[in-house]
Design an enzyme around this catalytic site. Structure first.
Site, PDB file in Angstrom:
ATOM      1  CE  LYS A 111     -60.017-185.243 -46.949  1.00 53.88           C
ATOM      2  NZ  LYS A 111     -58.798-185.214 -47.715  1.00 53.88           N
ATOM      3  CE  LYS A 194     -65.309-188.579 -50.859  1.00 53.21           C
ATOM      4  NZ  LYS A 194     -64.460-187.630 -51.192  1.00 53.21           N
ATOM      5  CE  LYS A 197     -57.055-192.244 -52.079  1.00 53.62           C
ATOM      6  NZ  LYS A 197     -56.256-191.813 -53.283  1.00 53.62           N
TER       7      LYS A 197
HETATM    8  P1  AMP Z   1     -58.916-188.980 -53.463  1.00 54.08           P
HETATM    9  O1  AMP Z   1     -58.997-190.238 -53.255  1.00 54.08           O
HETATM   10  O2  AMP Z   1     -59.665-187.897 -52.712  1.00 54.08           O
HETATM   11  O3  AMP Z   1     -57.612-188.248 -54.003  1.00 54.08           O
HETATM   12  O4  AMP Z   1     -59.771-188.585 -55.157  1.00 54.08           O
HETATM   13  C1  AMP Z   1     -59.086-188.696 -56.310  1.00 54.08           C
HETATM   14  C2  AMP Z   1     -60.162-188.519 -57.277  1.00 54.08           C
HETATM   15  O5  AMP Z   1     -61.082-189.697 -57.154  1.00 54.08           O
HETATM   16  C3  AMP Z   1     -61.039-187.348 -57.115  1.00 54.08           C
HETATM   17  O6  AMP Z   1     -61.103-186.923 -58.633  1.00 54.08           O
HETATM   18  C4  AMP Z   1     -62.199-187.673 -56.299  1.00 54.08           C
HETATM   19  O7  AMP Z   1     -63.428-186.645 -57.047  1.00 54.08           O
HETATM   20  C5  AMP Z   1     -62.589-189.168 -57.106  1.00 54.08           C
HETATM   21  N1  AMP Z   1     -63.129-189.780 -55.853  1.00 54.08           N
HETATM   22  C6  AMP Z   1     -62.770-190.081 -54.805  1.00 54.08           C
HETATM   23  N2  AMP Z   1     -63.730-190.960 -54.270  1.00 54.08           N
HETATM   24  C7  AMP Z   1     -64.567-191.097 -55.080  1.00 54.08           C
HETATM   25  C8  AMP Z   1     -66.020-191.633 -54.889  1.00 54.08           C
HETATM   26  N3  AMP Z   1     -66.296-192.295 -53.788  1.00 54.08           N
HETATM   27  N4  AMP Z   1     -66.777-191.591 -55.953  1.00 54.08           N
HETATM   28  C9  AMP Z   1     -66.593-190.936 -57.069  1.00 54.08           C
HETATM   29  N5  AMP Z   1     -65.450-190.388 -57.224  1.00 54.08           N
HETATM   30  C10 AMP Z   1     -64.354-190.567 -56.353  1.00 54.08           C
END
Ligand code: AMP
Ligand code: TRP
Length: 331
Positions: A111, A194, A197
């Site tokens: 990041k 990956k 969002k």
């Molecule tokens: P975040 O959007 O970073 O707050 O992630 C929230 C949850 O979604 C966490 O458990 C991440 O590990 C999961 N997550 C986010 N992006 C991915 C992705 N591309 N593939 C699988 N899991 C994801």
């Protein structure tokens, strides 16, 4: 019954990776766990968030979770800043955790990139707060995507060091629950990145509020290679985009990648993308429609979070108070 804690940032619109890597498992785990699900707004501001957008996205995220099947009465759903125990234990953990440990965190490196000096101190100590989120409830199981594995290892190191330094057996060990299939959903534009969002291109992800036409268009435009699909999973090696689409299909259909290839191997991407769009629409569109309906009643969403925060605080308060006593704070 084991206690689950998990968090998701209320930034942007939840995407398919969030759903397959996290939300869908949260829903399933409700059957046999005591679950605490948290919209981590303290984590969100480790990078700049427009204040009004943050409030709006907290409600939107709540709506998606409810639409996906989170039950806020049987379990707990709330936003992190509403329970002060997180920040208090987070500070204690800032003092338990070591700089050497934080320096190994790959998410910070990803990041912050080359512009490290210019990022917030919060982004750097983010994993300490994440440990506090979980341990403020003495939760023992944490469902997350594969990208969070390293943070959970750090949380265990912090718990152990706290117990050791203060000569107690206070914090439990944490077990990561990482879904085998959809652990890492990749960008539709670049199979080595990956799905996220925060990617500037909305074409790189399926959002959990997309309608059927939008999904079809994004899948039609998804990057692929000129070869047909292989018939064996070994043939997916060095073909990250093909592998990702196969993984998405497998996760949604509840089958293995090998089974997907048994059905679709040898096909070109045209027909496979049509089949993939179909399973995606079936999974995403009902959630998208229910989300829109819930967003028309923001007061209901606020009430759900307020109720959740009250019940979360009842669990966290005595645990964090005891941690404060253990470190020597005068009460
Ligand atoms: P975040 O959007 O970073 O707050 O992630 C929230 C949850 O979604 C966490 O458990 C991440 O590990 C999961 N997550 C986010 N992006 C991915 C992705 N591309 N593939 C699988 N899991 C994801
Ligand atoms: N760091 C997690 C993410 O970006 C979100 C998170 C914050 C979390 N606190 C947590 C996940 C506690 C599990 C448990 O995805």
């Amino acid at each position: 019954m084991q206690r689950i804690f998990s968090g998701i940032q209320p930034t942007g619109i939840p995407q398919l990776g969030n759903y397959l890597g996290a939300i869908r498992n949260w829903v399933a785990l409700q059957a046999d766990h005591e679950c605490i699900f948290c919209l981590v707004d303290l984590h969100a501001i480790t990078v700049w968030q427009d204040p009004e957008a943050l409030r709006q996205q907290t409600l939107a995220q709540t709506a998606v979770l409810l639409a996906a099947g989170i039950d806020p009465k049987a379990h707990i759903l709330f936003n992190q800043s509403a329970v002060t125990a997180h920040a208090r234990l987070g500070w204690i953990f800032n003092c338990v955790s070591r700089l050497g440990w934080l320096n190994r965190m790959t998410q910070f490196k990803d990041k912050a990139g080359k512009d490290r000096e210019n990022h917030s101190a919060g982004l750097y100590v983010y994993p300490n707060l994440m440990a506090a989120d979980i341990l403020a409830y003495k939760a023992t199981r944490v469902p997350v995507g594969d990208d969070q594995r390293q943070h959970l290892e750090l949380a265990n190191d912090i718990a152990q060091k706290f117990n050791h330094d203060y000569g107690v057996e206070f914090f439990p060990a944490i077990e990561a629950l990482i879904p085998p299939a959809a652990a890492r959903i990749m960008s539709l534009r670049d199979g080595t990145k990956k799905m996220s969002k925060s990617d500037p291109s909305a074409q790189s992800r399926i959002e959990m509020t997309d309608d059927a036409d939008t999904i079809a268009l994004k899948i039609r435009r998804a990057k692929t290679d000129p070869e047909p699909l292989p018939t064996e999973t070994a043939g997916l090696q060095d073909r990250p985009e093909a592998r990702n689409l196969v993984d998405i299909y497998a996760a949604l259909a509840g089958i293995t990648a090998a089974e997907v290839l048994a059905r679709h191997g040898g096909e070109g991407f045209g027909p496979f993308k049509t089949a993939l769009t179909e399973v995606l629409v079936q999974a995403v569109v009902p959630i998208a429609e229910e989300t829109r309906r819930l967003l028309d009643a923001p007061d209901h969403l606020r009430a759900v979070l307020r109720d959740g925060a009250g019940r979360a605080a009842e669990i966290a308060e005595p645990i964090v108070s005891e941690a404060e006593r253990l470190v020597g704070f005068l009460k």
